[in-house]
Design a protein around this motif. Sequence first.
Motif, PDB file in Angstrom:
ATOM      1  N   ASP A  15       0.802  -1.213   0.000  1.00  0.00           N
ATOM      2  CA  ASP A  15       0.000   0.000   0.000  1.00  0.00           C
ATOM      3  C   ASP A  15       0.840   1.269   0.000  1.00  0.00           C
ATOM      4  OD1 ASP A  15      -2.291  -1.431  -0.048  1.00  0.00           O
ATOM      5  OD2 ASP A  15      -2.769  -1.225   2.082  1.00  0.00           O
ATOM      6  N   SER A  16       2.103   1.170   0.382  1.00  0.00           N
ATOM      7  CA  SER A  16       2.958   2.348   0.401  1.00  0.00           C
ATOM      8  C   SER A  16       3.198   2.914  -0.995  1.00  0.00           C
ATOM      9  CB  SER A  16       4.301   2.036   1.063  1.00  0.00           C
ATOM     10  OG  SER A  16       4.991   1.027   0.330  1.00  0.00           O
ATOM     11  N   ARG A  17       2.876   2.149  -2.043  1.00  0.00           N
ATOM     12  CA  ARG A  17       3.096   2.632  -3.405  1.00  0.00           C
ATOM     13  C   ARG A  17       2.209   3.836  -3.714  1.00  0.00           C
ATOM     14  NH1 ARG A  17      -0.446  -1.645  -3.846  1.00  0.00           N
ATOM     15  NH2 ARG A  17      -2.195  -1.426  -5.306  1.00  0.00           N
ATOM     16  N   PHE A  18       1.119   4.025  -2.942  1.00  0.00           N
ATOM     17  CA  PHE A  18       0.236   5.158  -3.179  1.00  0.00           C
ATOM     18  C   PHE A  18       0.784   6.455  -2.601  1.00  0.00           C
ATOM     19  CE2 PHE A  18      -2.748   1.480  -2.985  1.00  0.00           C
ATOM     20  CZ  PHE A  18      -3.106   1.480  -4.324  1.00  0.00           C
ATOM     21  N   SER A  19       1.741   6.385  -1.688  1.00  0.00           N
ATOM     22  CA  SER A  19       2.302   7.583  -1.067  1.00  0.00           C
ATOM     23  C   SER A  19       3.801   7.721  -1.267  1.00  0.00           C
ATOM     24  CB  SER A  19       1.989   7.594   0.434  1.00  0.00           C
ATOM     25  OG  SER A  19       2.453   6.411   1.043  1.00  0.00           O
ATOM     26  N   VAL A  20       4.498   6.611  -1.540  1.00  0.00           N
ATOM     27  CA  VAL A  20       5.948   6.636  -1.723  1.00  0.00           C
ATOM     28  C   VAL A  20       6.291   6.041  -3.078  1.00  0.00           C
ATOM     29  CG1 VAL A  20       8.168   5.868  -0.830  1.00  0.00           C
ATOM     30  CG2 VAL A  20       6.324   6.403   0.773  1.00  0.00           C
ATOM     31  N   GLU A  21       7.059   6.764  -3.860  1.00  0.00           N
ATOM     32  CA  GLU A  21       7.517   6.272  -5.161  1.00  0.00           C
ATOM     33  C   GLU A  21       9.016   6.013  -5.082  1.00  0.00           C
ATOM     34  OE1 GLU A  21       7.624   7.574  -9.875  1.00  0.00           O
ATOM     35  OE2 GLU A  21       6.313   8.608  -8.460  1.00  0.00           O
ATOM     36  N   ILE A  22       9.419   4.758  -5.255  1.00  0.00           N
ATOM     37  CA  ILE A  22      10.813   4.353  -5.129  1.00  0.00           C
ATOM     38  C   ILE A  22      11.408   4.159  -6.517  1.00  0.00           C
ATOM     39  CG2 ILE A  22      12.383   2.617  -4.198  1.00  0.00           C
ATOM     40  CD1 ILE A  22      10.316   2.023  -2.067  1.00  0.00           C
ATOM     41  N   THR A  23      12.564   4.790  -6.747  1.00  0.00           N
ATOM     42  CA  THR A  23      13.234   4.721  -8.045  1.00  0.00           C
ATOM     43  C   THR A  23      14.666   4.239  -7.834  1.00  0.00           C
ATOM     44  OG1 THR A  23      11.928   6.606  -8.802  1.00  0.00           O
ATOM     45  CG2 THR A  23      13.833   5.978 -10.138  1.00  0.00           C
ATOM     46  N   THR A  24      15.070   3.227  -8.590  1.00  0.00           N
ATOM     47  CA  THR A  24      16.451   2.720  -8.491  1.00  0.00           C
ATOM     48  C   THR A  24      17.378   3.576  -9.332  1.00  0.00           C
ATOM     49  OG1 THR A  24      16.034   1.179 -10.313  1.00  0.00           O
ATOM     50  CG2 THR A  24      15.683   0.367  -8.071  1.00  0.00           C
ATOM     51  N   MET A  25      18.573   3.806  -8.825  1.00  0.00           N
ATOM     52  CA  MET A  25      19.571   4.627  -9.515  1.00  0.00           C
ATOM     53  C   MET A  25      20.930   4.402  -8.853  1.00  0.00           C
ATOM     54  SD  MET A  25      18.335   8.307  -7.932  1.00  0.00           S
ATOM     55  CE  MET A  25      16.654   8.041  -8.499  1.00  0.00           C
ATOM     56  N   ASP A  26      21.985   4.911  -9.507  1.00  0.00           N
ATOM     57  CA  ASP A  26      23.294   4.825  -8.858  1.00  0.00           C
ATOM     58  C   ASP A  26      23.471   6.023  -7.929  1.00  0.00           C
ATOM     59  OD1 ASP A  26      24.297   7.102 -10.389  1.00  0.00           O
ATOM     60  OD2 ASP A  26      24.426   5.715 -12.090  1.00  0.00           O
ATOM     61  N   GLU A  27      24.517   5.984  -7.110  1.00  0.00           N
ATOM     62  CA  GLU A  27      24.656   6.996  -6.063  1.00  0.00           C
ATOM     63  C   GLU A  27      24.938   8.375  -6.640  1.00  0.00           C
ATOM     64  OE1 GLU A  27      26.686   7.431  -1.642  1.00  0.00           O
ATOM     65  OE2 GLU A  27      27.214   5.764  -2.955  1.00  0.00           O
ATOM     66  N   ALA A  28      25.707   8.432  -7.712  1.00  0.00           N
ATOM     67  CA  ALA A  28      25.997   9.742  -8.317  1.00  0.00           C
ATOM     68  C   ALA A  28      24.721  10.400  -8.832  1.00  0.00           C
ATOM     69  CB  ALA A  28      27.008   9.572  -9.455  1.00  0.00           C
ATOM     70  N   GLN A  29      23.879   9.612  -9.513  1.00  0.00           N
ATOM     71  CA  GLN A  29      22.620  10.143 -10.008  1.00  0.00           C
ATOM     72  C   GLN A  29      21.717  10.563  -8.850  1.00  0.00           C
ATOM     73  OE1 GLN A  29      20.342   7.328 -12.255  1.00  0.00           O
ATOM     74  NE2 GLN A  29      18.647   8.757 -12.662  1.00  0.00           N
TER      75      GLN A  29
END
Length: 390
Positions: free
Chosen positions: A75-89
Amino acid sequence: MRKYFVLQMKRLLRMLPPVLLAAAVLFGCLAAIYDAVTRVEPDDTKQAKFQVGLVGTAGDTYLELGLAALKTFDDSRFSVEITTMDEAQAERELIRGDIAAYVVIPEGFMDAALRGDIRPLKYVSTSGAVGLVSLFKDEVTSVIGELLAEAQKGIYGAGLAADSVGQDGNSVINRISIRYVSFILDRSKTYRVTELGISEETGLEEYLLCGFGVVLLTLICLPFAPMLVGRDPALGRMLAARGRSVFMQVCCEFAVYFGGLLAVCLPCLWLILKGGAFLAGTVPVILMVAALSYFLYELTRDLIGGVLLQFCAGLVLCFLSGCFYPVSFFPEAVRKAAELLPTGLARIRLSECLSGAVSAKVTLGLTACAVLFFGAALLLRYRKTTAVRG
């Protein structure tokens, strides 16, 4: 006193058309302000999600599966959007403000976790972050830490217990791990959400609607000023000399004024409450407002002074009572005083009528305020009537 009452009625009927016009203008202006305050653009809801970057999941099957589950089932997908990336980005996007924070998962995290070693994660946000950022840091991360710690205890505790009685500990660990995962992903069914609202169990829009309703009632009293301000006390003295008491004079004037306010305010309150089911519960509010304005007009001798006093006193009381802003915005002392002010009681009563739960306590408070203001106005009139001209 019947003739005096009829005379006051005739004065009211002559003033009623312009009063109704002024009330309609006031209602339209406050309705426009309320609509502007409560209007929410559709695009605003698209920007309500909390943007979080996740670093260190590449190449780790378990973490990628967990992230996919979060994005799909939790259910957290409705309030939190998680995006994968490298640390520099992640650093660049955090500086630009595209994300609110990012989390760095150390290399070998899952391998260590499978051995029972939970390594710390690095959480990065802007300096002095407040609002949703601090909420995520203080609340969400604490929940995650608690879930990890308790699940770890349960999983490895069950495995050790199984080994101690000669069962396959690995098999037990696998089964209980699946149970923990299903419980966490389906945790929304383990609690119930209750919306407490801003105050008196009402949401922000309903709260402001009731607050603006009280403001409207105090402003509607202004067009009645010519009927109540600047009266020559000679008529009252003459009636008193003929045995017509000051009390009866004031009762006749107030009864006519209260009837006029009822005729003007009830249609407005019917529109505010979206129906007339609890319209009778607003009568004590109108009675209190009538007594308050009658007392304020009795304090002055000229029309301009009476209008200014009524306008300023009404707006100050409404402001302190939380009619313009939620009362929770004010300091604790003001919040306590707001519940005792007459306009604060009026706002609470309108909220009760809107929610359908009218209390006798508020009715008693409004009636007591009305009696107090009426008594004060009576004393002022008695003083004016019996005063000897120098």
